[in-house]
Design a protein around this motif. Structure first.
Motif, short mmCIF file in Angstrom:
data_model
loop_
_atom_site.label_atom_id
_atom_site.label_comp_id
_atom_site.label_asym_id
_atom_site.label_seq_id
_atom_site.Cartn_x
_atom_site.Cartn_y
_atom_site.Cartn_z
N THR A 58 -5.95 -23.19 -43.97
CA THR A 58 -6.25 -21.76 -43.88
C THR A 58 -5.06 -20.94 -44.35
N TYR A 59 -3.87 -21.33 -43.91
CA TYR A 59 -2.66 -20.62 -44.35
C TYR A 59 -2.43 -20.80 -45.84
N TRP A 60 -2.76 -21.98 -46.36
CA TRP A 60 -2.61 -22.23 -47.80
C TRP A 60 -3.49 -21.27 -48.60
N ASP A 61 -4.74 -21.11 -48.18
CA ASP A 61 -5.64 -20.18 -48.86
C ASP A 61 -5.12 -18.75 -48.79
N ALA A 62 -4.55 -18.41 -47.62
CA ALA A 62 -4.00 -17.06 -47.46
C ALA A 62 -2.80 -16.85 -48.37
N ALA A 63 -1.97 -17.87 -48.50
CA ALA A 63 -0.79 -17.77 -49.37
C ALA A 63 -1.22 -17.61 -50.83
N LYS A 93 5.64 -23.13 -58.04
CA LYS A 93 4.50 -22.47 -57.40
C LYS A 93 4.21 -23.08 -56.03
N PHE A 94 4.30 -24.41 -55.95
CA PHE A 94 4.08 -25.08 -54.66
C PHE A 94 5.10 -24.61 -53.63
N VAL A 95 6.37 -24.52 -54.06
CA VAL A 95 7.43 -24.07 -53.15
C VAL A 95 7.16 -22.66 -52.66
N ARG A 96 6.77 -21.75 -53.57
CA ARG A 96 6.49 -20.36 -53.18
C ARG A 96 5.37 -20.30 -52.15
N ARG A 97 4.30 -21.02 -52.42
CA ARG A 97 3.14 -20.96 -51.52
C ARG A 97 3.43 -21.63 -50.18
N PHE A 98 4.19 -22.72 -50.21
CA PHE A 98 4.52 -23.40 -48.96
C PHE A 98 5.39 -22.51 -48.08
N ARG A 99 6.38 -21.86 -48.69
CA ARG A 99 7.24 -20.95 -47.93
C ARG A 99 6.44 -19.77 -47.39
N ALA A 100 5.46 -19.30 -48.18
CA ALA A 100 4.61 -18.20 -47.73
C ALA A 100 3.80 -18.64 -46.50
N MET A 101 3.30 -19.88 -46.51
CA MET A 101 2.57 -20.40 -45.34
C MET A 101 3.45 -20.39 -44.10
N ARG A 112 6.04 -18.51 -43.50
CA ARG A 112 6.29 -17.13 -43.05
C ARG A 112 5.10 -16.58 -42.29
N LEU A 113 3.90 -16.85 -42.82
CA LEU A 113 2.68 -16.37 -42.15
C LEU A 113 2.55 -16.98 -40.76
N ALA A 114 2.86 -18.26 -40.66
CA ALA A 114 2.77 -18.93 -39.36
C ALA A 114 3.77 -18.35 -38.37
N GLY A 134 3.58 -16.25 -34.67
CA GLY A 134 4.17 -16.92 -33.52
C GLY A 134 3.87 -18.41 -33.45
N GLN A 135 3.63 -19.03 -34.62
CA GLN A 135 3.28 -20.45 -34.65
C GLN A 135 4.35 -21.25 -35.41
N GLY A 136 4.55 -22.49 -35.00
CA GLY A 136 5.40 -23.41 -35.73
C GLY A 136 4.55 -24.17 -36.74
N PHE A 137 4.80 -23.97 -38.02
CA PHE A 137 3.90 -24.50 -39.04
C PHE A 137 3.75 -26.01 -38.96
N LYS A 138 4.86 -26.72 -38.73
CA LYS A 138 4.80 -28.19 -38.74
C LYS A 138 3.94 -28.76 -37.61
N ASP A 139 3.67 -27.95 -36.58
CA ASP A 139 2.89 -28.44 -35.44
C ASP A 139 1.42 -28.08 -35.53
#
Length: 313
Positions: A289-294, A260-268, A270-272, A276-281
């Motif tokens: 915010t992206y976690w809640d959206a995922a 579940k963590f992997v699915r949600r992290f990958r979803a974050m 993709r959303l980023a 047009g954003q780099g998630f790690k930055d």
């Protein structure tokens, strides 16, 4: 000189469908013998170089991997994949048995005979005259039979202690130290519970978890690394006990949480990227915010299958 007339060969009829139909009529035993023969051929002098190089030690990783892949296929609901992965796991048993046969230790027939006889021996309520009114009594009898088997084995010099030193009998005997820590803890706690060494209900386990959490916080405050490790282990062991009360296999529950963590992290991620954003930055607040959206995108699927927490070992 007369010219020889060319002989025209009649085209061969395709045999594939007939072969497939014939193969489907084979019994499980016949298929098993064919699999054993295939593995013996692969290990033969003119067989497969890779298969010939393998040992019991080198195959350990594959045995564990295949078992987890069976679980993953089971969860997927794909019957074809489930059957395929079960076959891969069965191959590991055949592979190890073939190596043992070459070393003159035992054969796959002995492997099958051992489990066949064990299942009859440990189910006297089915194959004998013993009575068992419910599954709890079945499990209690199962442990008593296992203990008697261990004592008999030790008298014959077939102790599994791993050394020549005498080993005192314990109700916890039979739990393999090679198991993943969660499964080892689960089995240890389950064995103890069968003689009444247990909490009355899950509320006692919740209280124990609160107690262990406070002790862990205290160890953190003292910056005592060894005490932190000990208290964290106690907290994890208490959580494993809770899973036992809830009839949930802790290893499977944790695997699901990991997935579940992997699915949600990958979803974050993709959303980023979509924004047009780099998630790690991103700053931590935006990551949250992206976690809640995922989480909202995923929902909470429910699977009704049993966890197998009351299985026999």
């Amino acid at each position: 000189m007369r010219k020889r007339q060319k002989r025209t060969r009649k085209p061969k009829k395709p045999r594939r469908k007939g072969n497939v139909a014939k193969q489907k009529q084979l019994t499980p035993g016949e298929w098993f013998e064919k699999l054993v023969a295939v593995q013996a051929r692969l290990r033969a002098p003119n067989g497969c170089p890779w298969d010939r190089e393998q040992t019991h030690q080198s195959l350990r990783t594959y045995l564990i991997e295949e078992a987890y892949e069976v679980l993953e296929a089971l969860e997927s609901g794909n019957d074809a994949k489930f059957a395929e992965e079960m076959g891969d796991l069965l191959l590991q048993i055949v592979f190890h048995s073939q190596i043992a046969r070459e070393e003159g230790r035992f054969t796959v027939s002995e492997v099958i005979r051992e489990i066949h006889d064990k299942m009859i021996r440990r189910h006297p309520h089915v194959f004998g005259t013993t009575r068992a009114k419910d599954s709890t009594e079945v499990l209690r009898n199962w442990e008593q039979i296992k203990a008697a088997e261990r004592r008999a084995g030790e008298k014959q010099g077939n102790s599994k202690a791993g050394d020549d030193l005498p080993k005192e009998a314990s109700l916890l005997d039979g739990v393999s130290r090679a198991l993943p820590a969660t499964l080892e803890g689960f089995q240890l706690a389950r064995k103890a519970s069968r003689i009444g060494f247990d909490w009355e209900d899950a509320s006692g386990v919740f209280e124990k978890m609160r107690e262990e959490t406070e002790e862990l916080k205290k160890a953190l405050g003292n910056q005592d690394h060894w005490r932190i490790e000990e208290e964290l282990g106690d907290l994890l062991f208490a959580a494993i006990n809770l899973s036992r009360f809830l009839k949930v296999d802790p290893e499977i529950a944790l695997k699901k949480a990991n997935a579940k963590f992997v699915r949600r992290f990958r979803a974050m991620e993709r959303l980023a990227r979509k924004n047009g954003q780099g998630f790690k930055d991103l700053p931590h607040e935006e990551m949250e915010t992206y976690w809640d959206a995922a989480k909202k995108l995923e929902g909470k699927p429910h699977s009704p299958e049993l966890s197998g927490a009351q299985r026999k070992r």
